[in-house]
Design an enzyme around this catalytic site. Structure first.
Site, short mmCIF file in Angstrom:
data_model
loop_
_atom_site.label_atom_id
_atom_site.label_comp_id
_atom_site.label_asym_id
_atom_site.label_seq_id
_atom_site.Cartn_x
_atom_site.Cartn_y
_atom_site.Cartn_z
N ASN A 118 -4.15 62.58 41.36
CA ASN A 118 -4.12 62.14 39.96
C ASN A 118 -4.33 63.35 39.05
O ASN A 118 -4.52 64.47 39.53
CB ASN A 118 -5.17 61.05 39.71
CG ASN A 118 -6.57 61.53 39.99
OD1 ASN A 118 -7.05 62.47 39.36
ND2 ASN A 118 -7.23 60.91 40.95
N LYS A 133 4.61 65.76 60.07
CA LYS A 133 5.40 65.65 58.83
C LYS A 133 6.45 64.54 58.98
O LYS A 133 7.19 64.51 59.98
CB LYS A 133 6.07 66.99 58.56
CG LYS A 133 6.76 67.03 57.23
CD LYS A 133 7.45 68.35 56.99
CE LYS A 133 8.34 68.24 55.76
NZ LYS A 133 9.32 69.31 55.69
N PRO A 150 -13.16 53.37 49.64
CA PRO A 150 -14.52 52.92 49.31
C PRO A 150 -14.82 53.24 47.85
O PRO A 150 -14.36 54.26 47.34
CB PRO A 150 -15.41 53.76 50.24
CG PRO A 150 -14.57 54.94 50.62
CD PRO A 150 -13.15 54.47 50.60
N ASP A 151 -15.55 52.37 47.17
CA ASP A 151 -15.97 52.67 45.80
C ASP A 151 -17.31 53.40 45.89
O ASP A 151 -18.34 52.80 46.23
CB ASP A 151 -16.10 51.37 44.99
CG ASP A 151 -16.33 51.66 43.52
OD1 ASP A 151 -17.13 52.57 43.21
OD2 ASP A 151 -15.70 50.99 42.68
N ILE A 152 -17.28 54.70 45.63
CA ILE A 152 -18.47 55.53 45.87
C ILE A 152 -19.59 55.16 44.89
O ILE A 152 -20.74 54.98 45.28
CB ILE A 152 -18.09 57.03 45.76
CG1 ILE A 152 -16.93 57.33 46.72
CG2 ILE A 152 -19.29 57.92 46.06
CD1 ILE A 152 -16.28 58.67 46.53
N PHE A 192 -18.54 56.74 35.06
CA PHE A 192 -17.62 56.95 33.95
C PHE A 192 -16.60 55.82 33.98
O PHE A 192 -16.28 55.30 35.04
CB PHE A 192 -16.89 58.30 34.08
CG PHE A 192 -17.68 59.46 33.53
CD1 PHE A 192 -18.79 59.95 34.22
CD2 PHE A 192 -17.32 60.06 32.33
CE1 PHE A 192 -19.52 61.02 33.72
CE2 PHE A 192 -18.05 61.12 31.81
CZ PHE A 192 -19.15 61.60 32.51
N1 CTP Z 1 -15.39 55.56 41.33
C1 CTP Z 1 -15.89 55.86 42.58
N2 CTP Z 1 -15.18 55.52 43.70
C2 CTP Z 1 -13.98 54.92 43.59
C3 CTP Z 1 -13.44 54.62 42.31
C4 CTP Z 1 -14.19 54.96 41.19
O1 CTP Z 1 -16.99 56.43 42.68
N3 CTP Z 1 -13.29 54.63 44.68
C5 CTP Z 1 -16.21 55.87 40.14
C6 CTP Z 1 -15.67 56.95 39.24
O2 CTP Z 1 -16.19 58.20 39.59
C7 CTP Z 1 -16.17 56.49 37.87
C8 CTP Z 1 -16.24 55.00 37.98
O3 CTP Z 1 -16.24 54.71 39.38
O4 CTP Z 1 -17.51 56.93 37.64
C9 CTP Z 1 -15.12 54.24 37.35
O5 CTP Z 1 -13.88 54.75 37.73
P1 CTP Z 1 -12.54 54.05 37.22
O6 CTP Z 1 -11.40 54.74 37.85
O7 CTP Z 1 -12.59 53.95 35.73
O8 CTP Z 1 -12.78 52.59 37.77
P2 CTP Z 1 -12.14 51.82 38.94
O9 CTP Z 1 -13.23 51.32 39.82
O10 CTP Z 1 -11.10 52.64 39.61
O11 CTP Z 1 -11.54 50.57 38.17
P3 CTP Z 1 -10.08 50.33 37.56
O12 CTP Z 1 -9.16 51.35 38.18
O13 CTP Z 1 -9.80 48.95 37.95
O14 CTP Z 1 -10.23 50.50 36.09
#
Ligand code: CTP
Length: 399
Positions: free
Chosen positions: A208, A286, A304-306, A324
């Site tokens: 990204n 590849k 995973p959502d950290i 954030f």
């Molecule tokens: N974050 C994280 N791990 C992930 C996704 C997000 O730790 N897999 C954390 C980011 O570092 C940030 C916060 O979650 O502090 C929100 O990130 P954002 O991309 O805005 O939220 P998403 O959970 O991805 O939600 P969405 O894409 O549905 O808006």
């Protein structure tokens, strides 16, 4: 400013060593005690006698000096100081420090010390720019070594560019900053930053547009307040801040592992733009074009959502967890819901819709959402946002 502080000053072998004599004087003017150590090459440029006279202290030069070992062993010498300063730090000394060599008094002290180390590099511009030297600088910054300079300008060798040692008063300011007891001294703060790269195969990845600028500014601001910062970063455009422990990762899964390994922490700030999805089964080789022209299909798995993982930890959750929320629509409603869903204490919300120019820019306009409500901050530079957020964190942790 430096009364009662003890500086171990290592003088390396460079023409800039003459400025280190003035540095001794400037440090002592401010109340510091200075113990000079001069390398063998350094003694070609300044004599132990002049350094000793200016420091009004014993000068150390030899690892194998029995008298010195009987008086004060080199381990003790390296630890008695509040700060170790290397000025001038030659390419050779930086290389030894980065490689962990200890074959003379200076390098042995640098290996044995448990104190912060501040280096003032000085060398020919081509030596400074050489990939080997830059690799060493990067390694040392990752180890938490502090840098002042080098400055740019005309050099003794007749060339022009970065490589001149900082002036004594600049080094004094860096010493004062390094020794300052900031409000976050003794606090461990974890910061995630940058994008993640999710592999498709060994040569391709999904990424990204995060530059890592906001996370880097935050790491810097927290370190400036005295925090011991662990900076877990994906492949960002901007270099990591000075004076933090850098942990480099590629993917979201690696980032989660690094974050868990860095805990416990007094606060954790999640500024990374973590990829929400990874390729479900990344190929080990590849992916080749199909002779019949059929197109590859990528299947995704959720990462995973950290932030949520750490926020919802039953044991060892940092007392303050900050996330954030970069949103393009309904910023306040979405960010407020995100805070509740993930379980973090604060969320820093910002509007990243294209017309704001915030994504990839130098400014940010944020709203800090906490249990107490929303606090709208005016639009300002990302560095200022970082400093204000760091100050809020200090306020919350030091009550
Ligand atoms: N974050 C994280 N791990 C992930 C996704 C997000 O730790 N897999 C954390 C980011 O570092 C940030 C916060 O979650 O502090 C929100 O990130 P954002 O991309 O805005 O939220 P998403 O959970 O991805 O939600 P969405 O894409 O549905 O808006």
């Amino acid at each position: 400013m430096l009364a009662g502080k003890h500086i171990l000053l290592i003088i390396g072998g460079g023409i800039a060593a003459f400025k280190s004599l003035d540095l001794i004087r400037r440090l002592r003017e401010r109340g510091a005690e200075v113990t000079p150590v001069i390398t063998k090459a350094g003694q070609e440029f300044v004599t132990p006698l002049s350094a000793s006279g200016l420091a009004a202290n014993k000068v150390y030069t030899d690892l194998f000096d029995l008298t010195d070992e009987a008086e004060m062993g080199h381990i003790e010498l390296s630890r008695a100081a509040d700060l170790v300063v290397v000025a001038p730090a030659t390419a050779d000394l930086l290389g030894k420090m980065a490689g962990g060599l200890a074959n003379d008094l200076a390098s042995t002290l640098l290996m044995a010390t448990d104190k912060r180390v501040l280096v003032a590099p000085a060398m020919n511009v081509r030596m400074w720019e050489h990939p080997a030297c830059q690799r060493n600088v990067e390694t040392l910054k990752g180890d938490g070594v502090l840098f002042v300079g080098p400055n740019e300008g005309a050099m003794a060798c007749g060339e022009f560019g970065p490589g001149r040692m900082s002036e004594p008063l600049e080094i004094v300011s860096a010493v004062e900053a390094a020794l300052m007891d900031g409000p976050l001294k003794g606090k461990h703060v974890l910061v995630t930053s940058g994008p993640t790269h999710e592999p498709i195969d060994p040569v391709r990845y999904i990424a990204n547009r995060s530059s890592g600028a906001q996370g880097t500014a935050l790491g810097s601001a927290l370190a400036a307040l005295g925090a011991d910062v662990t900076f877990v970063t994906g492949p960002a455009d901007v270099p990591p801040p000075d004076g933090v422990n850098v942990v480099k990762v590629q993917s979201a899964q690696e980032m989660l592992k690094a974050v868990k390994a860095a805990l416990p922490a007094d606060a954790a700030v999640f500024a990374a733009a973590v990829a929400d999805w990874r390729v479900a089964s990344a190929s080990n080789s590849k992916i080749k074009k199909d002779a019949k022209g059929s197109l590859p299909v990528l299947k995704f798995a959720e990462n995973p959502d950290i932030l949520a993982t750490v926020s919802q930890m039953k044991k060892g959750r940092p007392p303050l967890v900050v996330g954030f929320a970069a949103e393009t629509d309904d910023v306040m409603a979405n960010a407020t819901a995100k805070r509740a869903r993930k379980g973090c204490d604060w969320i820093v919300a910002n509007d990243v819709s294209p017309e704001t120019g915030i994504m990839g820019g130098t400014e940010n306009a944020v709203t800090l959402i906490s249990e107490g409500g929303a606090d709208v901050w005016p639009r300002m530079g990302k560095d200022d946002v970082a400093r204000q957020l760091a100050a809020r964190i200090a306020d919350a942790l030091v009550q």
